[in-house]
Scaffold this motif. Structure first.
Motif, PDB file in Angstrom:
ATOM      1  N   ARG A 163      36.167  -0.875  49.635  1.00 53.73           N
ATOM      2  CA  ARG A 163      37.516  -2.367  49.803  1.00 53.73           C
ATOM      3  C   ARG A 163      38.005  -3.199  48.378  1.00 53.73           C
ATOM      4  N   LEU A 198      32.087  -6.564  47.437  1.00 52.65           N
ATOM      5  CA  LEU A 198      32.674  -5.951  48.650  1.00 52.65           C
ATOM      6  C   LEU A 198      33.138  -4.281  48.042  1.00 52.65           C
ATOM      7  N   MET A 201      34.580  -9.306  56.000  1.00 52.00           N
ATOM      8  CA  MET A 201      34.206  -8.668  54.825  1.00 52.00           C
ATOM      9  C   MET A 201      33.950 -10.300  53.914  1.00 52.00           C
ATOM     10  N   ASP A 229      38.649  -8.527  60.856  1.00 56.89           N
ATOM     11  CA  ASP A 229      37.572  -7.455  58.859  1.00 56.89           C
ATOM     12  C   ASP A 229      37.736  -8.818  58.195  1.00 56.89           C
TER      13      ASP A 229
END
Length: 562
Positions: free
Chosen positions: A201, A193, A471, A467
């Motif tokens: 993130r 990430l 991710m 989201d």
């Protein structure tokens, strides 16, 4: 011996904030009466299911049909089960009215929900304390991060919060014990990430009130990785009233604990414009008592503390004590959640992990930061974990007998999942009120609750799901799918607001020290006091605010101001 009816301070409620109030006030020398509406639960000896396994329950831990019939609200989520049955409020004895759906899960016993809480413990930041003023929403917090930071330190050192130092302005670091480690898959996803999103993130260790080092001064042993926290921990491995604050308060010799004591009202003196004490109904005998004190702390949980205020001094204010601003009972908030994503992880079939962690990972808020502006305000964070499927998984092959046992004796695929917790904006329209036409077992009026998500939250939930999908896919997870389960406001068990803090008595119920504007010797330091909700779990903030308010109360008593 006749019962003592006068104390220096009265604490209403024995949950997270009530326990802290009792601890802080007794340590400072005050004689304190702590009132709890439910039964007593003794640390260790009354944790009747703490060592039980699933197979020891008659129905393997799940709710029976009789329980489902008798608990129409609790059945909406995990709270209704054999393992914790009796730990949640009896809905027939203590009903409420849902003008709009609200899932209210209550713990009426000594320790309250401190025995069943999720233990996620994060600090609010100035991003949160300044948000209302910057966005022109509701009213401004009367404090900033600098005002509460020393009290966060104080609370974390005593309670024991495990976590990692990350250096994020919008998620301040604290006084942490070593974190409960991420497992190998979570570490890999964290690194992916960071790389995929340009270092913006973060997947970090959960910050939880599970101690990872022993606290012998509190007779608490570090977490044993049993993941049975909601059943009561005989080791004191997590923070609760029973394991931490109550023993300290009792050791001072200054605390009297009275269970089965329902506070029906604060007794208000019109001449001094102060509270004189509280009226109590004995839950077992229905007898009424009056206890007097110089200071009253309301810590009965957000809605019940406000209920007490609404039922007090009605001969002076029709809406009750603290209602002069017109905001008492309004601005209900929760954290909306049950939306996120999950998927399957490849490449780690030769890896496993140790024990049953009572924690996982946290992804701090990243939306509407650094100049970004979505079509909603505020943001959300994620809680989740990665693990290998166990014996409860479905077996694709139609195995029977020995083949089935062999298949189930081996760990299944690695999976990872996470759910978002989003901030809910305060709104005057979201409110609770007394309904005097309906009464509980003791003849007291019940609450009517009218709360719903607004457009801002509904727009946010779109990103909360997408989201999460983005991710996990960016981290190389396979078969990713978005998740969205049934959610009703209140299900987060983070009810907040209804007696908010503020700078002006015309727009708030409490001042910057958690005192009721209309009666400054009454303090409210549970979730009712919250002016906004942030997107992080609120309990650590209740601890810090309570300790801060207790210090203020004792100092004010010494100065003769109360």
């Amino acid at each position: 011996m006749a019962e003592n009816m006068h104390y220096d301070a009265i604490v209403v409620g024995s949950g997270i904030s009530g326990g802290w109030a009792a601890k802080e006030l007794t340590e400072k020398g005050l004689k304190v009466l702590m009132l709890e509406r439910g039964r007593n639960i003794e640390h260790v000896t009354d944790y009747v299911n703490a060592d039980n396994e699933t197979w020891n329950y008659p129905h393997r831990g799940v709710a029976t049909q009789e329980m489902v019939d008798n608990y129409p609200v609790l059945k909406r989520d995990y709270a209704l089960n054999e393992q914790t049955f009796g730990m949640w409020a009896n809905e027939k004895d203590s009903p409420y009215i849902e003008k709009k759906r609200f899932d209210w899960f209550r713990g009426y016993h000594v320790g309250g929900r401190s025995l069943m809480w999720g233990r996620q413990s994060y600090r609010l930041s100035d991003l949160d304390f300044e948000a209302n003023a910057k966005d022109g929403i509701a009213t401004d917090w009367p404090i900033r991060y600098a005002d509460i930071a020393p009290w966060y330190d104080h609370a974390e050192k005593f309670a024991g919060i495990s976590g990692s130092v990350e250096g994020l302005d919008h998620l301040p670091d604290g006084q942490f014990l070593p974190p409960i480690p991420l497992n190998i898959v979570e570490k890999d996803v964290a690194a992916r990430l960071r790389k995929s999103f340009g270092g913006k993130r973060y997947l970090i260790n959960s910050r939880v009130a599970n101690i990872t080092e022993p606290k012998p001064e509190q007779n608490r042993v570090n977490c044993q990785y049993r993941n049975k926290c909601w059943l009561g921990c005989p080791y004191g491995g997590y923070f609760s009233t029973q394991s931490a604050t109550l023993p300290v308060a009792m050791a001072t010799g200054n605390l009297t604990l009275r269970p089965f004591s329902i506070v029906s009202r604060v007794i208000y003196d019109k001449d001094t414009k102060r509270a004189k004490g509280v009226e109590v109904i004995d839950a077992e005998t229905n007898q009424t008592y009056e206890y007097t004190a110089k200071v009253v702390f309301l810590n009965a949980s957000s809605f019940n503390s406000t209920w007490v205020l609404m039922n007090s001094a009605t001969d002076v204010w029709e809406g009750g004590l603290g209602s002069s601003s017109g905001e008492l009972g309004h601005n209900v908030m929760d954290h909306h959640f049950r939306v996120g994503a999950e998927g399957r992880v490849e490449g780690f079939d030769d890896k496993y992990y140790f024990g049953r962690r009572p924690a996982g990972f946290y992804i701090p808020r990243f939306r509407n930061l650094d100049g970004e502006q979505r079509d909603y305000t505020r943001g959300f964070g994620y809680q989740g974990s990665a693990s290998r499927q166990g014996w409860k998984r479905e077996i694709a092959e139609l195995n029977v007998g020995k083949d089935l046992k062999d298949a189930l004796s081996k760990p299944g695929d690695w999976t990872i999942g996470m759910t978002a917790f989003g901030e809910m904006l305060p709104s005057h329209d979201n409110h609770i009120a007394l309904d005097r036409s309906t009464t509980d077992k003791w003849g007291l009026p019940v609450l009517a609750i009218s709360v719903e998500l607004g457009e801002n939250e509904r727009k946010m939930r779109v990103d909360m799901k997408q989201d999460a999908i983005d991710m996990l896919e960016a981290a190389g997870i396979k078969d990713v799918k978005g998740t969205e389960r049934d959610y009703g406001v209140g299900m987060g068990i983070h009810e907040m607001g209804t007696a908010r803090m503020g700078r002006d008595p015309k727009s708030s119920v409490l001042n910057g020290n958690n005192q009721v504007w209309d009666a400054p010797n009454v303090y409210v330091t549970d979730g009712a006091c919250m002016t906004s909700s942030s997107c992080v779990n609120p309990s650590l903030t209740y601890m810090a605010l309570t300790a801060r308010a207790a210090a203020h109360a004792v100092d004010s008593l010494k100065k003769g101001e109360l």
